[in-house]
Scaffold this motif. Structure first.
Motif, PDB file in Angstrom:
ATOM      1  N   LYS A   1       6.468  41.339  -0.725  1.00 45.58           N
ATOM      2  CA  LYS A   1       5.264  40.788  -1.319  1.00 45.58           C
ATOM      3  C   LYS A   1       4.042  41.632  -0.960  1.00 45.58           C
ATOM      4  O   LYS A   1       3.136  41.768  -1.769  1.00 45.58           O
ATOM      5  N   ASP A   2       4.053  42.208   0.218  1.00 40.86           N
ATOM      6  CA  ASP A   2       2.911  43.012   0.657  1.00 40.86           C
ATOM      7  C   ASP A   2       2.764  44.309  -0.132  1.00 40.86           C
ATOM      8  O   ASP A   2       1.728  44.960  -0.052  1.00 40.86           O
ATOM      9  N   SER A   3       3.796  44.693  -0.879  1.00 37.63           N
ATOM     10  CA  SER A   3       3.719  45.936  -1.648  1.00 37.63           C
ATOM     11  C   SER A   3       3.137  45.729  -3.043  1.00 37.63           C
ATOM     12  O   SER A   3       2.992  46.682  -3.797  1.00 37.63           O
ATOM     13  N   ILE A   4       2.788  44.491  -3.385  1.00 35.15           N
ATOM     14  CA  ILE A   4       2.192  44.187  -4.687  1.00 35.15           C
ATOM     15  C   ILE A   4       0.673  44.125  -4.517  1.00 35.15           C
ATOM     16  O   ILE A   4       0.169  43.383  -3.672  1.00 35.15           O
ATOM     17  N   GLU A   6      -3.168  43.109  -4.785  1.00 32.31           N
ATOM     18  CA  GLU A   6      -3.760  41.772  -4.834  1.00 32.31           C
ATOM     19  C   GLU A   6      -3.945  41.271  -6.263  1.00 32.31           C
ATOM     20  O   GLU A   6      -3.676  40.110  -6.572  1.00 32.31           O
ATOM     21  N   ILE A   7      -4.366  42.143  -7.160  1.00 29.86           N
ATOM     22  CA  ILE A   7      -4.634  41.745  -8.547  1.00 29.86           C
ATOM     23  C   ILE A   7      -3.387  41.228  -9.273  1.00 29.86           C
ATOM     24  O   ILE A   7      -3.486  40.494 -10.253  1.00 29.86           O
ATOM     25  N   TYR A   8      -2.202  41.594  -8.781  1.00 29.48           N
ATOM     26  CA  TYR A   8      -0.949  41.183  -9.425  1.00 29.48           C
ATOM     27  C   TYR A   8      -0.137  40.184  -8.588  1.00 29.48           C
ATOM     28  O   TYR A   8       0.990  39.859  -8.937  1.00 29.48           O
ATOM     29  N   GLN A   9      -0.706  39.689  -7.521  1.00 25.86           N
ATOM     30  CA  GLN A   9       0.015  38.761  -6.645  1.00 25.86           C
ATOM     31  C   GLN A   9       0.481  37.503  -7.376  1.00 25.86           C
ATOM     32  O   GLN A   9       1.498  36.927  -7.015  1.00 25.86           O
ATOM     33  N   HIS A  10      -0.245  37.091  -8.418  1.00 25.62           N
ATOM     34  CA  HIS A  10       0.168  35.888  -9.140  1.00 25.62           C
ATOM     35  C   HIS A  10       1.495  36.089  -9.879  1.00 25.62           C
ATOM     36  O   HIS A  10       2.093  35.133 -10.358  1.00 25.62           O
ATOM     37  N   TYR A  11       1.977  37.324  -9.961  1.00 23.17           N
ATOM     38  CA  TYR A  11       3.286  37.596 -10.557  1.00 23.17           C
ATOM     39  C   TYR A  11       4.422  37.482  -9.541  1.00 23.17           C
ATOM     40  O   TYR A  11       5.589  37.581  -9.903  1.00 23.17           O
ATOM     41  N   TRP A  12       4.107  37.294  -8.281  1.00 27.04           N
ATOM     42  CA  TRP A  12       5.145  37.231  -7.258  1.00 27.04           C
ATOM     43  C   TRP A  12       6.209  36.170  -7.541  1.00 27.04           C
ATOM     44  O   TRP A  12       7.404  36.447  -7.388  1.00 27.04           O
ATOM     45  N   PRO A  13       5.840  34.947  -7.953  1.00 25.98           N
ATOM     46  CA  PRO A  13       6.893  33.954  -8.255  1.00 25.98           C
ATOM     47  C   PRO A  13       7.858  34.429  -9.346  1.00 25.98           C
ATOM     48  O   PRO A  13       9.060  34.180  -9.273  1.00 25.98           O
ATOM     49  N   LEU A  14       7.344  35.147 -10.338  1.00 26.57           N
ATOM     50  CA  LEU A  14       8.208  35.680 -11.394  1.00 26.57           C
ATOM     51  C   LEU A  14       9.121  36.774 -10.844  1.00 26.57           C
ATOM     52  O   LEU A  14      10.313  36.828 -11.176  1.00 26.57           O
ATOM     53  N   ILE A  15       8.582  37.619  -9.989  1.00 28.54           N
ATOM     54  CA  ILE A  15       9.404  38.652  -9.348  1.00 28.54           C
ATOM     55  C   ILE A  15      10.514  37.990  -8.539  1.00 28.54           C
ATOM     56  O   ILE A  15      11.670  38.419  -8.578  1.00 28.54           O
ATOM     57  N   ARG A 158       8.099  43.431 -16.879  1.00 25.44           N
ATOM     58  CA  ARG A 158       9.348  44.189 -16.705  1.00 25.44           C
ATOM     59  C   ARG A 158       9.416  44.690 -15.271  1.00 25.44           C
ATOM     60  O   ARG A 158       8.465  45.268 -14.756  1.00 25.44           O
ATOM     61  N   LEU A 159      10.553  44.457 -14.641  1.00 29.98           N
ATOM     62  CA  LEU A 159      10.815  44.979 -13.300  1.00 29.98           C
ATOM     63  C   LEU A 159      12.031  45.888 -13.406  1.00 29.98           C
ATOM     64  O   LEU A 159      13.112  45.451 -13.801  1.00 29.98           O
ATOM     65  N   VAL A 160      11.832  47.158 -13.083  1.00 31.51           N
ATOM     66  CA  VAL A 160      12.910  48.153 -13.122  1.00 31.51           C
ATOM     67  C   VAL A 160      13.308  48.446 -11.680  1.00 31.51           C
ATOM     68  O   VAL A 160      12.456  48.763 -10.848  1.00 31.51           O
ATOM     69  N   THR A 161      14.592  48.321 -11.384  1.00 35.09           N
ATOM     70  CA  THR A 161      15.046  48.560 -10.015  1.00 35.09           C
ATOM     71  C   THR A 161      14.948  50.040  -9.655  1.00 35.09           C
ATOM     72  O   THR A 161      14.579  50.874 -10.471  1.00 35.09           O
ATOM     73  N   SER A 162      15.276  50.375  -8.446  1.00 34.50           N
ATOM     74  CA  SER A 162      14.953  51.679  -7.866  1.00 34.50           C
ATOM     75  C   SER A 162      15.665  52.880  -8.486  1.00 34.50           C
ATOM     76  O   SER A 162      15.238  54.006  -8.287  1.00 34.50           O
ATOM     77  N   SER A 163      16.709  52.674  -9.236  1.00 38.71           N
ATOM     78  CA  SER A 163      17.453  53.797  -9.814  1.00 38.71           C
ATOM     79  C   SER A 163      16.706  54.356 -11.025  1.00 38.71           C
ATOM     80  O   SER A 163      17.063  54.112 -12.175  1.00 38.71           O
ATOM     81  N   LEU A 164      15.644  55.091 -10.729  1.00 35.98           N
ATOM     82  CA  LEU A 164      14.801  55.679 -11.769  1.00 35.98           C
ATOM     83  C   LEU A 164      14.787  57.188 -11.567  1.00 35.98           C
ATOM     84  O   LEU A 164      14.330  57.676 -10.543  1.00 35.98           O
ATOM     85  N   SER A 165      15.321  57.923 -12.540  1.00 36.38           N
ATOM     86  CA  SER A 165      15.447  59.376 -12.390  1.00 36.38           C
ATOM     87  C   SER A 165      14.099  60.082 -12.383  1.00 36.38           C
ATOM     88  O   SER A 165      13.885  61.017 -11.616  1.00 36.38           O
ATOM     89  N   VAL A 166      13.211  59.668 -13.273  1.00 32.08           N
ATOM     90  CA  VAL A 166      11.901  60.324 -13.371  1.00 32.08           C
ATOM     91  C   VAL A 166      10.798  59.296 -13.560  1.00 32.08           C
ATOM     92  O   VAL A 166      11.016  58.221 -14.108  1.00 32.08           O
TER      93      VAL A 166
END
Length: 193
Positions: A1-4, A6-15, A158-166
Protein backbone atom coordinates in the motif's frame (compact mmCIF):
# COMPACT_ATOMS: atom_id res chain seq x y z
CA UNK A 1 0.00 0.00 0.00
CA UNK A 2 2.89 2.35 0.71
CA UNK A 3 4.01 2.10 -2.92
CA UNK A 4 0.80 3.75 -4.20
CA UNK A 5 0.95 7.57 -4.44
CA UNK A 6 -1.43 9.40 -2.10
CA UNK A 7 -3.58 10.65 -4.98
CA UNK A 8 -4.44 7.04 -5.93
CA UNK A 9 -4.83 5.54 -2.45
CA UNK A 10 -8.61 5.35 -2.90
CA UNK A 11 -7.92 2.60 -5.47
CA UNK A 12 -6.30 0.37 -2.84
CA UNK A 13 -9.52 -1.59 -2.08
CA UNK A 14 -9.85 -2.38 -5.80
CA UNK A 15 -6.21 -3.47 -5.97
CA UNK A 16 -6.88 -5.72 -2.96
CA UNK A 17 -9.75 -7.39 -4.82
CA UNK A 18 -7.43 -8.42 -7.64
CA UNK A 19 -6.20 -11.46 -5.68
CA UNK A 20 -2.69 -10.99 -7.04
CA UNK A 21 -0.76 -14.22 -6.38
CA UNK A 22 1.58 -14.00 -3.39
CA UNK A 23 4.54 -14.62 -5.71
CA UNK A 24 3.92 -11.09 -7.01
CA UNK A 25 3.98 -9.46 -3.56
CA UNK A 26 6.99 -7.16 -3.24
CA UNK A 27 7.48 -6.98 -7.02
CA UNK A 28 6.81 -3.96 -9.21
CA UNK A 29 3.40 -4.16 -10.88
CA UNK A 30 2.01 -1.56 -13.28
CA UNK A 31 -1.19 0.36 -12.60
CA UNK A 32 -3.28 2.15 -15.23
CA UNK A 33 -6.04 4.50 -14.12
CA UNK A 34 -7.97 6.58 -16.61
CA UNK A 35 -10.95 8.63 -15.47
CA UNK A 36 -12.88 11.12 -17.52
CA UNK A 37 -15.87 12.19 -19.50
CA UNK A 38 -16.40 10.20 -22.71
CA UNK A 39 -18.81 11.40 -25.41
CA UNK A 40 -21.44 9.09 -26.86
CA UNK A 41 -20.05 7.22 -29.86
CA UNK A 42 -16.46 7.53 -28.58
CA UNK A 43 -14.32 5.03 -26.73
CA UNK A 44 -12.04 5.96 -23.87
CA UNK A 45 -9.34 3.43 -24.67
CA UNK A 46 -8.06 1.61 -27.73
CA UNK A 47 -10.66 0.46 -30.25
CA UNK A 48 -10.26 -2.67 -32.31
CA UNK A 49 -9.54 -6.20 -31.18
CA UNK A 50 -6.06 -6.42 -29.70
CA UNK A 51 -3.89 -8.16 -27.14
CA UNK A 52 -1.39 -6.49 -24.81
CA UNK A 53 1.62 -8.54 -25.92
CA UNK A 54 2.92 -6.96 -29.12
CA UNK A 55 3.62 -9.22 -32.06
CA UNK A 56 6.96 -7.48 -32.53
CA UNK A 57 8.82 -4.79 -30.69
CA UNK A 58 10.72 -1.79 -32.00
CA UNK A 59 14.18 -1.85 -30.44
CA UNK A 60 17.18 0.02 -31.77
CA UNK A 61 15.29 1.33 -34.79
CA UNK A 62 14.07 -2.03 -36.08
CA UNK A 63 11.38 -4.54 -35.22
CA UNK A 64 12.27 -7.74 -33.42
CA UNK A 65 9.99 -10.76 -33.36
CA UNK A 66 9.90 -12.74 -30.15
CA UNK A 67 7.57 -13.19 -27.18
CA UNK A 68 7.26 -9.90 -25.29
CA UNK A 69 5.36 -10.01 -21.99
CA UNK A 70 2.87 -7.43 -20.83
CA UNK A 71 1.88 -9.23 -17.64
CA UNK A 72 1.94 -12.69 -19.22
CA UNK A 73 -0.65 -14.80 -17.37
CA UNK A 74 -1.51 -18.45 -17.05
CA UNK A 75 -4.08 -20.64 -15.36
CA UNK A 76 -2.36 -23.36 -13.39
CA UNK A 77 -2.94 -26.92 -14.59
CA UNK A 78 -5.43 -27.82 -11.89
CA UNK A 79 -7.44 -24.63 -12.65
CA UNK A 80 -7.48 -23.48 -9.03
CA UNK A 81 -5.50 -20.26 -9.44
CA UNK A 82 -3.82 -17.93 -11.87
CA UNK A 83 -0.23 -16.87 -12.27
CA UNK A 84 0.67 -13.31 -13.27
CA UNK A 85 -1.62 -11.65 -15.81
CA UNK A 86 -3.74 -8.52 -16.04
CA UNK A 87 -6.65 -7.39 -13.86
CA UNK A 88 -9.06 -4.99 -15.54
CA UNK A 89 -12.29 -3.18 -14.62
CA UNK A 90 -14.54 -0.44 -15.97
CA UNK A 91 -17.29 1.57 -14.33
CA UNK A 92 -19.54 1.66 -17.43
CA UNK A 93 -21.46 -1.29 -18.93
CA UNK A 94 -20.81 -2.29 -22.55
CA UNK A 95 -17.57 -0.27 -22.70
CA UNK A 96 -15.11 -3.17 -23.02
CA UNK A 97 -15.40 -6.57 -24.72
CA UNK A 98 -13.18 -9.58 -23.98
CA UNK A 99 -12.92 -12.98 -25.62
CA UNK A 100 -12.39 -16.27 -23.81
CA UNK A 101 -9.40 -17.04 -26.00
CA UNK A 102 -5.63 -16.85 -25.97
CA UNK A 103 -3.47 -16.03 -28.99
CA UNK A 104 -0.79 -18.70 -28.67
CA UNK A 105 1.85 -16.99 -30.82
CA UNK A 106 1.52 -13.19 -30.70
CA UNK A 107 4.56 -12.68 -32.96
CA UNK A 108 2.79 -14.69 -35.66
CA UNK A 109 -0.79 -13.45 -35.18
CA UNK A 110 -0.55 -9.84 -33.93
CA UNK A 111 0.85 -6.69 -35.43
CA UNK A 112 3.55 -4.64 -33.72
CA UNK A 113 0.99 -3.09 -31.36
CA UNK A 114 -0.86 -6.31 -30.53
CA UNK A 115 -3.61 -5.74 -33.09
CA UNK A 116 -5.63 -8.85 -33.99
CA UNK A 117 -8.62 -7.17 -35.62
CA UNK A 118 -8.15 -9.46 -38.62
CA UNK A 119 -9.17 -12.37 -36.35
CA UNK A 120 -12.51 -10.88 -35.21
CA UNK A 121 -14.66 -13.28 -37.27
CA UNK A 122 -12.73 -16.29 -35.96
CA UNK A 123 -13.11 -15.21 -32.33
CA UNK A 124 -16.90 -14.96 -32.26
CA UNK A 125 -18.89 -12.39 -30.29
CA UNK A 126 -16.95 -12.08 -27.05
CA UNK A 127 -18.43 -10.87 -23.76
CA UNK A 128 -18.97 -7.32 -22.55
CA UNK A 129 -17.41 -6.72 -19.17
CA UNK A 130 -19.85 -6.09 -16.33
CA UNK A 131 -19.37 -2.68 -14.72
CA UNK A 132 -17.32 -2.55 -11.53
CA UNK A 133 -16.33 -6.21 -11.84
CA UNK A 134 -12.67 -7.18 -12.06
CA UNK A 135 -11.73 -9.41 -14.98
CA UNK A 136 -8.49 -11.40 -15.13
CA UNK A 137 -6.87 -11.96 -18.50
CA UNK A 138 -3.55 -12.87 -20.01
CA UNK A 139 -1.56 -10.49 -22.17
CA UNK A 140 -2.62 -12.67 -25.13
CA UNK A 141 -6.38 -12.44 -24.40
CA UNK A 142 -8.21 -10.47 -27.13
CA UNK A 143 -10.18 -7.45 -25.93
CA UNK A 144 -11.33 -4.04 -27.15
CA UNK A 145 -12.70 -0.75 -25.88
CA UNK A 146 -16.19 -0.01 -27.23
CA UNK A 147 -17.85 3.27 -28.16
CA UNK A 148 -20.14 4.41 -25.36
CA UNK A 149 -23.89 4.51 -25.94
CA UNK A 150 -24.30 7.84 -24.12
CA UNK A 151 -22.16 10.61 -22.64
CA UNK A 152 -20.62 9.12 -19.50
CA UNK A 153 -17.95 9.61 -16.89
CA UNK A 154 -15.90 6.41 -17.15
CA UNK A 155 -13.28 4.99 -14.82
CA UNK A 156 -10.89 2.42 -16.26
CA UNK A 157 -8.60 0.35 -14.03
CA UNK A 158 -5.83 -2.05 -15.06
CA UNK A 159 -3.21 -3.78 -12.94
CA UNK A 160 -0.44 -5.54 -14.87
CA UNK A 161 1.71 -7.94 -12.87
CA UNK A 162 5.50 -7.75 -12.85
CA UNK A 163 6.20 -9.79 -15.99
CA UNK A 164 6.57 -6.76 -18.25
CA UNK A 165 9.27 -6.95 -20.92
CA UNK A 166 9.40 -3.24 -21.73
CA UNK A 167 8.12 0.01 -20.26
CA UNK A 168 7.75 3.30 -22.15
CA UNK A 169 7.89 6.37 -19.89
CA UNK A 170 6.70 8.51 -22.83
CA UNK A 171 3.31 6.77 -22.61
CA UNK A 172 3.12 6.21 -18.85
CA UNK A 173 3.38 8.13 -15.63
CA UNK A 174 6.27 7.03 -13.47
CA UNK A 175 5.62 6.32 -9.81
CA UNK A 176 8.21 8.27 -7.83
CA UNK A 177 7.82 5.81 -4.94
CA UNK A 178 9.00 2.77 -6.94
CA UNK A 179 11.81 2.03 -9.40
CA UNK A 180 11.17 -0.23 -12.38
CA UNK A 181 13.00 -3.55 -11.86
CA UNK A 182 15.56 -3.52 -14.68
CA UNK A 183 16.23 -7.25 -14.25
CA UNK A 184 12.67 -7.89 -15.54
CA UNK A 185 11.69 -4.75 -17.46
CA UNK A 186 13.65 -2.75 -20.01
CA UNK A 187 12.86 0.97 -20.05
CA UNK A 188 12.73 2.35 -23.59
CA UNK A 189 12.95 6.13 -23.92
CA UNK A 190 11.13 6.28 -27.26
CA UNK A 191 7.62 6.11 -28.60
CA UNK A 192 6.14 2.63 -28.82
CA UNK A 193 4.30 3.84 -31.92
Amino acid sequence: KDSIPEIYQHYWPLIGQCAVPKEQHGKVCFLTIQEGQVAAGQSQRRRGVHIESPGTLKLGGHRQEQRYNWGCGAILHDGTRVQDGIYMASSIPNSCRVWNAIIKDPSLAADGHGGVEHMRDLLGEGVCMDPSRIFWLTDATPHESLPLQEDSYRQFFRLVTSSLSVWYPEHSTANELVNVDSSITTTIVDSKF
